[in-house]
Design a protein around this motif. Structure first.
Motif, PDB file in Angstrom:
ATOM      1  N   PHE A  87      -3.634 -10.369 -11.576  1.00  0.00           N
ATOM      2  CA  PHE A  87      -4.475  -9.429 -10.827  1.00  0.00           C
ATOM      3  C   PHE A  87      -4.412  -8.063 -11.496  1.00  0.00           C
ATOM      4  O   PHE A  87      -3.477  -7.768 -12.243  1.00  0.00           O
ATOM      5  CB  PHE A  87      -3.976  -9.302  -9.380  1.00  0.00           C
ATOM      6  CG  PHE A  87      -4.161 -10.549  -8.567  1.00  0.00           C
ATOM      7  CD1 PHE A  87      -5.369 -10.820  -7.924  1.00  0.00           C
ATOM      8  CD2 PHE A  87      -3.119 -11.472  -8.440  1.00  0.00           C
ATOM      9  CE1 PHE A  87      -5.540 -11.980  -7.178  1.00  0.00           C
ATOM     10  CE2 PHE A  87      -3.286 -12.626  -7.698  1.00  0.00           C
ATOM     11  CZ  PHE A  87      -4.493 -12.885  -7.062  1.00  0.00           C
ATOM     12  N   LYS A  88      -5.402  -7.236 -11.132  1.00  0.00           N
ATOM     13  CA  LYS A  88      -5.432  -5.870 -11.657  1.00  0.00           C
ATOM     14  C   LYS A  88      -4.555  -4.947 -10.821  1.00  0.00           C
ATOM     15  O   LYS A  88      -4.115  -3.897 -11.283  1.00  0.00           O
ATOM     16  CB  LYS A  88      -6.877  -5.334 -11.661  1.00  0.00           C
ATOM     17  CG  LYS A  88      -7.749  -6.005 -12.712  1.00  0.00           C
ATOM     18  CD  LYS A  88      -7.565  -5.311 -14.069  1.00  0.00           C
ATOM     19  CE  LYS A  88      -7.932  -6.208 -15.254  1.00  0.00           C
ATOM     20  NZ  LYS A  88      -9.250  -6.822 -15.184  1.00  0.00           N
ATOM     21  N   SER A  89      -4.366  -5.301  -9.545  1.00  0.00           N
ATOM     22  CA  SER A  89      -3.475  -4.462  -8.729  1.00  0.00           C
ATOM     23  C   SER A  89      -2.710  -5.330  -7.742  1.00  0.00           C
ATOM     24  O   SER A  89      -3.160  -6.431  -7.386  1.00  0.00           O
ATOM     25  CB  SER A  89      -4.284  -3.414  -7.953  1.00  0.00           C
ATOM     26  OG  SER A  89      -4.688  -3.941  -6.696  1.00  0.00           O
TER      27      SER A  89
ATOM     28  N   GLU B 198       0.836  -1.217   0.000  1.00  0.00           N
ATOM     29  CA  GLU B 198       0.000   0.000   0.000  1.00  0.00           C
ATOM     30  C   GLU B 198       0.864   1.257   0.000  1.00  0.00           C
ATOM     31  O   GLU B 198       0.589   2.222  -0.712  1.00  0.00           O
ATOM     32  CB  GLU B 198      -0.931  -0.020   1.219  1.00  0.00           C
ATOM     33  CG  GLU B 198      -2.083  -1.004   1.022  1.00  0.00           C
ATOM     34  CD  GLU B 198      -2.909  -1.246   2.281  1.00  0.00           C
ATOM     35  OE1 GLU B 198      -4.008  -1.815   2.149  1.00  0.00           O
ATOM     36  OE2 GLU B 198      -2.455  -0.886   3.385  1.00  0.00           O
TER      37      GLU B 198
ATOM     38  N   VAL C  34      -2.058  -4.657  -4.578  1.00  0.00           N
ATOM     39  CA  VAL C  34      -2.691  -4.730  -3.256  1.00  0.00           C
ATOM     40  C   VAL C  34      -3.716  -5.861  -3.267  1.00  0.00           C
ATOM     41  O   VAL C  34      -3.761  -6.710  -2.372  1.00  0.00           O
ATOM     42  CB  VAL C  34      -3.351  -3.380  -2.874  1.00  0.00           C
ATOM     43  CG1 VAL C  34      -4.122  -3.519  -1.562  1.00  0.00           C
ATOM     44  CG2 VAL C  34      -2.296  -2.281  -2.754  1.00  0.00           C
ATOM     45  N   GLU C  35      -4.491  -5.899  -4.343  1.00  0.00           N
ATOM     46  CA  GLU C  35      -5.472  -6.981  -4.480  1.00  0.00           C
ATOM     47  C   GLU C  35      -4.746  -8.340  -4.512  1.00  0.00           C
ATOM     48  O   GLU C  35      -5.162  -9.295  -3.850  1.00  0.00           O
ATOM     49  CB  GLU C  35      -6.260  -6.770  -5.781  1.00  0.00           C
ATOM     50  CG  GLU C  35      -7.390  -7.749  -5.967  1.00  0.00           C
ATOM     51  CD  GLU C  35      -7.844  -7.843  -7.439  1.00  0.00           C
ATOM     52  OE1 GLU C  35      -7.473  -6.956  -8.244  1.00  0.00           O
ATOM     53  OE2 GLU C  35      -8.540  -8.816  -7.772  1.00  0.00           O
TER      54      GLU C  35
ATOM     55  N   LYS D 244      -3.450  -9.291  -0.998  1.00  0.00           N
ATOM     56  CA  LYS D 244      -4.571  -9.582  -0.089  1.00  0.00           C
ATOM     57  C   LYS D 244      -5.211 -10.914  -0.454  1.00  0.00           C
ATOM     58  O   LYS D 244      -5.458 -11.757   0.398  1.00  0.00           O
ATOM     59  CB  LYS D 244      -5.613  -8.469  -0.156  1.00  0.00           C
ATOM     60  CG  LYS D 244      -5.201  -7.230   0.630  1.00  0.00           C
ATOM     61  CD  LYS D 244      -6.357  -6.258   0.718  1.00  0.00           C
ATOM     62  CE  LYS D 244      -5.989  -5.063   1.574  1.00  0.00           C
ATOM     63  NZ  LYS D 244      -6.875  -3.917   1.347  1.00  0.00           N
ATOM     64  N   LYS D 245      -5.485 -11.117  -1.733  1.00  0.00           N
ATOM     65  CA  LYS D 245      -6.167 -12.352  -2.174  1.00  0.00           C
ATOM     66  C   LYS D 245      -5.285 -13.578  -1.920  1.00  0.00           C
ATOM     67  O   LYS D 245      -5.750 -14.591  -1.406  1.00  0.00           O
ATOM     68  CB  LYS D 245      -6.477 -12.267  -3.680  1.00  0.00           C
ATOM     69  CG  LYS D 245      -7.797 -11.574  -3.986  1.00  0.00           C
ATOM     70  CD  LYS D 245      -8.917 -12.605  -4.183  1.00  0.00           C
ATOM     71  CE  LYS D 245     -10.296 -12.150  -3.762  1.00  0.00           C
ATOM     72  NZ  LYS D 245     -10.655 -10.777  -4.002  1.00  0.00           N
TER      73      LYS D 245
END
Ligand SMILES: O=C(O)[C@H](O)COP(=O)(O)O
Ligand SMILES: [Mn+2]
Ligand SMILES: [Mn+2]
Length: 511
Positions: free
Chosen positions: A233-235, A178, A237-238, A241-242
């Motif tokens: 992933f698109k980001s 982040e 952070v995602e 986290k995922k």
């Protein structure tokens, strides 16, 4: 001509056999249930306790005592073995990078000027460990480098991150991602096309060492260079986290992922004309990637594509191989190491560990220089480590095999220095598995006994010490030393510590 001749010792004959045992990650701390060394059955090391202060002392193994920038910096294997091997303290990579960034010299030197022409039409890729652990890299240095490079013309930047959880708490990866995402967003606000392109957990992606498992580097290569990974992933952070939601997920071992655009296309593979910087300052876990990025002839895995890039390391990682050939900051010049002195004086040495720590008693010991000084006088033995496992499942690791090889070397009387690294307390401590770490410490203690018994048989001398703490404290604590709870639970400490280490020998009173 350098004078290498060592004076005879007034009391000790040069024919003595000396065993040097480094217990990796074995610090001194108060007895408590999170002190695995205390909990473990360690009769050999315990027996020395009674002989203090006659035969042992505590040494500082962190901060400025080993050349690190601040007293908040925990020790680590590189600085610890550099200091032990050279017998002197050098300003270490972390500190040299700080200075070069603060003065701006990093941007004037050869390395940065070498990669700079790629900024015109290519992308600048930054690959490294994303944390503030300060062992291999530091987040604040990456932030400064991002800013500095963009101010000096880098218009397209791609970051390839490796999550930590080993030098910092597990789970901290999300916060680091982040933070860096905010910096990248700011850069985008200034018109720089900057984003994270790929990632993965450091122990599963990229940061292998001593050629233990090339698959680790290949996974990184596929994501970083080819833009291919099992997870998209698109980001970032995602992504983090995922991936952390998967059962038993752990920052150290997150699977590789790439960031893709709205068409599902990877946003940052490395291609011809690009610049690449590996921003870790520490050597051991960057050497393999550096070889893959730099060597024309390379057969460790199929690179599929070998882009023509301008590559620079944060530092030069191997002084003997001159690898990589371009680097942003000159490494500490660790010269006149004990190993070199010994060969110049005809003293035969034997060094041994298992793969995951083999370079510690050879490469780091010799001032980040691979190979022998004189192969007629030195023998280095590498016991193959298990690969593809976390060491909590095999906490005894190869301690007994290392000790047996050392014993053989001692009893052969062919060598006058026999040095080993026993990895258990460190490697298992890093997994955060407290029970397994207790087993690990016991195994290391048994190995010490084998070596000391052998030395006593030949009337030799032993030195036992550690490079830094780890297993003696496995929990994050508050200022008063009590476990710091989070949501009612302890937080397991996977990292090294700031604790002192023991230095003991059978003759300390003589010195
Ligand atoms: O590289 C590692 O395994 C850790 O970051 C540090 O451990 P070491 O300094 O004991 O190798
Ligand atoms: Mn270590
Ligand atoms: Mn360690």
């Amino acid at each position: 001509m350098d004078n290498w001749k060592l004076k005879e010792h007034p009391q000790l004959s040069r024919n003595n056999i000396v065993a040097v045992v480094v217990l990796d990650g074995w610090g001194e701390f108060k007895p408590d249930k999170y002190n695995c060394i205390h909990v473990a059955d360690t009769p050999t090391m315990d027996s020395f306790k009674k002989s203090a202060p006659g035969r042992w002392r505590l040494l500082r193994a962190h901060g400025s005592a080993v050349g690190l920038p601040t007293e908040d910096d925990m020790g680590n294997s590189e600085v610890g073995h550099n200091a032990l091997g050279a017998g002197r303290i050098f300003a270490q990579g972390a500190k040299l990078v700080d200075l070069a960034l603060a003065s701006g010299k990093i941007y004037q030197d050869e390395g940065f000027n070498y990669i700079k022409p790629s900024f015109e039409t290519g992308t600048l890729h930054l690959i490294g460990l994303l944390s503030d652990g300060g062992v291999h890299s530091r987040l604040d240095q990456l932030q400064l480098l991002l800013k500095g490079a963009s101010e000096r013309g880098a218009k397209r930047i791609r970051l390839h991150i490796l999550t930590d959880g080993r030098d910092v708490l597990d789970g901290s990866s999300v916060g680091f991602v982040e933070t860096i995402e905010k910096d990248l967003a700011e850069l985008r606000g200034k018109g720089v096309d900057a984003q994270i392109a790929s990632g993965g957990g450091r122990m599963y992606v990229t940061m292998d060492r001593y050629e233990n498992d090339w698959d680790v580097v290949k996974r990184g290569w596929d994501a970083q260079v080819l833009g291919e990974a099992p997870h998209k992933f698109k980001s970032a952070v995602e992504a983090v986290k995922k991936l952390r939601e998967q059962p038993n997920a752990n920052d150290q071992y997150l699977p590789p992922f790439v960031i893709v655009d709205e068409n599902g296309k990877a946003v940052g593979p490395i291609v011809d004309g690009d610049a690449v910087v590996t921003f870790n300052f520490r050597a051991d876990r960057m050497v393999m990637l550096a070889k893959a990025l730099e060597y024309e002839d390379f057969d460790k895995f199929d690179r599929v594509r070998f882009p023509k890039i301008r590559y620079a390391g944060m530092l030069q990682y191997d002084g003997e191989l001159k690898l990589p050939s371009h680097y942003l900051v000159s490494p500490p010049e660790i010269d006149r190491t004990s190993g070199e002195y010994l060969v110049h004086n005809g003293v035969r040495t034997f060094a041994c560990s298992e793969t995951v720590k083999f370079g510690h008693v050879t490469f780091f010991w010799n001032g980040n220089r691979s190979g022998y000084f004189d192969s007629n006088l030195e023998e280095y033995v590498e016991i193959p480590s298990d690969s593809g496992i976390t060491f909590n499942v095999q906490p005894k690791m190869k301690a007994l095999e290392i000790a047996e090889r050392a014993k053989k070397a001692i009893l052969s009387r062919r060598f006058h220095q026999v040095r080993v690294n026993l990895p258990n307390s460190d490697m298992v401590g890093h997994t955060g598995d407290i029970e397994a770490t207790v087993v690990a410490c016991k195994a290391a203690d048994e190995a010490v006994k084998i070596i000391i018994d052998a030395i006593e048989k030949v009337g030799g001398i032993y030195l036992v010490t550690a490079d830094h703490g780890n297993a003696e404290d496995m929990v994050k604590r508050n200022k008063s030393g009590e476990p710091l709870l989070k949501d009612g639970n302890i937080q397991v400490l996977t990292s090294h510590t700031l604790k002192p280490v023991r230095f003991l020998n059978c003759l300390l009173e003589m010195f």
